[in-house]
Design an enzyme around this catalytic site. Structure first.
Site, PDB file in Angstrom:
ATOM      1  N   HIS A   1       0.813  -1.212   0.000  1.00  0.00           N
ATOM      2  CA  HIS A   1       0.000   0.000   0.000  1.00  0.00           C
ATOM      3  C   HIS A   1       0.851   1.269   0.000  1.00  0.00           C
ATOM      4  O   HIS A   1       1.904   1.336   0.626  1.00  0.00           O
ATOM      5  CB  HIS A   1      -0.936   0.005   1.212  1.00  0.00           C
ATOM      6  CG  HIS A   1      -0.209   0.007   2.539  1.00  0.00           C
ATOM      7  ND1 HIS A   1       0.161   1.161   3.187  1.00  0.00           N
ATOM      8  CD2 HIS A   1       0.216  -1.005   3.321  1.00  0.00           C
ATOM      9  CE1 HIS A   1       0.770   0.869   4.320  1.00  0.00           C
ATOM     10  NE2 HIS A   1       0.825  -0.455   4.432  1.00  0.00           N
ATOM     11  N   ASP A   2       0.398   2.266  -0.733  1.00  0.00           N
ATOM     12  CA  ASP A   2       1.008   3.595  -0.798  1.00  0.00           C
ATOM     13  C   ASP A   2       2.401   3.592  -1.431  1.00  0.00           C
ATOM     14  O   ASP A   2       3.107   4.596  -1.367  1.00  0.00           O
ATOM     15  CB  ASP A   2       1.096   4.237   0.592  1.00  0.00           C
ATOM     16  CG  ASP A   2      -0.266   4.373   1.245  1.00  0.00           C
ATOM     17  OD1 ASP A   2      -1.073   5.193   0.774  1.00  0.00           O
ATOM     18  OD2 ASP A   2      -0.538   3.634   2.218  1.00  0.00           O
TER      19      ASP A   2
ATOM     20  N   GLY B   1       4.679  -1.466   2.627  1.00  0.00           N
ATOM     21  CA  GLY B   1       3.967  -0.217   2.377  1.00  0.00           C
ATOM     22  C   GLY B   1       4.886   0.981   2.342  1.00  0.00           C
ATOM     23  O   GLY B   1       5.967   0.987   2.937  1.00  0.00           O
TER      24      GLY B   1
END
Length: 256
Positions: free
Chosen positions: A119-120, A137
């Protein structure tokens, strides 16, 4: 172009020329650009936007919600650019509101089998993630970087442009631009000479970057003093600026 056994949500937006193979699932809030090929048994969840002329191979999971325990089903997204190849079994998660709310993949990237993009994370352009590479992430990977098979990257790390990791490298700090690392934990070895040659860097530019590498890694200098010496090289070796910028952008400290 859409197989009869594929499940495509009516709210999904597929451009002309998109191909969806058998038993794939395209969810709502998904946009797919022209010429993109979705092979069999692929899951694409939204909000996700996929650009033009991508090729996503079987058993990949694209745009799934992150397992990060902070995530509370907020409407985050995944954005993928153009001309990317995503091979078998790849997983790419959407972002979180605690960071950018977006995972971003640029253009002309090759993500090989069973790699993971957390994520991100942000991938630039022309990167290669070799089989089973895993990005936690919030990882940023610069243009033209190559991460060899089974490379592991800790959360919030930055991988500089043109960097290279050896097989099985465990990266827990930032990797400056142009630098080759290997080992667990990762250690800086040299400049990515072969990669730079393939991308058209001149012999003189590579020589200057080798000199810059030695200033940072081989002369026993503090990082502040090494940066002062790199700054003095900029006029005669402008390619050093990218190395300077990547070191200055580091928040975790650089691999030494």
């Amino acid at each position: 172009m859409i197989h009869a056994s594929a499940i495509v949500d009516p709210a999904a937006k597929l451009a002309e020329g998109v191909s969806v193979g058998p038993w794939s699932m395209i969810g709502p809030e998904v946009e797919i650009g022209p010429g993109t090929i979705i092979e069999p048994h692929v899951v694409v969840r939204g909000p996700t936007r996929i650009g033009a002329n991508n090729h996503i191979y079987q058993f990949s999971s694209i745009g799934e919600a992150t397992p990060d325990l902070k995530y509370a089903n907020e409407p985050t997204r995944l954005v993928i650019g153009d001309h990317n190849v995503i091979r078998e079994g790849v997983t790419i998660h959407r972002g979180t509101v605690q960071d950018r709310s977006e995972t971003t993949i640029g253009n002309h990237n090759l993500i090989m089998a069973y790699a993971h993009v957390g994520h991100d994370s942000v991938l630039g352009d022309h990167t290669i993630l070799v089989n089973n590479t895993a990005l936690a992430g919030h990882v940023h990977v610069g243009d033209w970087a190559i991460l060899s098979g089974y490379t592991l990257v800790h959360q919030f790390c930055k991988i500089g442009a043109h960097a290279f990791s050896g097989m099985g490298t465990a990266i827990g700090k930032d990797v400056p631009a142009y630098v080759t690392v290997s080992g667990s934990p990762a250690e800086a070895k040299t400049i990515n000479t072969e990669g730079l040659r393939r991308r058209g860097f001149s012999a003189e530019s590579i020589s200057q970057l080798r000199r810059a590498f030695k200033i940072v890694y081989r002369q026993g200098l503090t990082l502040d003093l090494a940066m002062q010496r790199l700054e003095s090289m900029r006029q005669e070796a402008p390619e050093v600026q990218l190395l300077i910028d990547s070191i200055r952008a580091s928040e975790r400290g650089i691999v030494r």
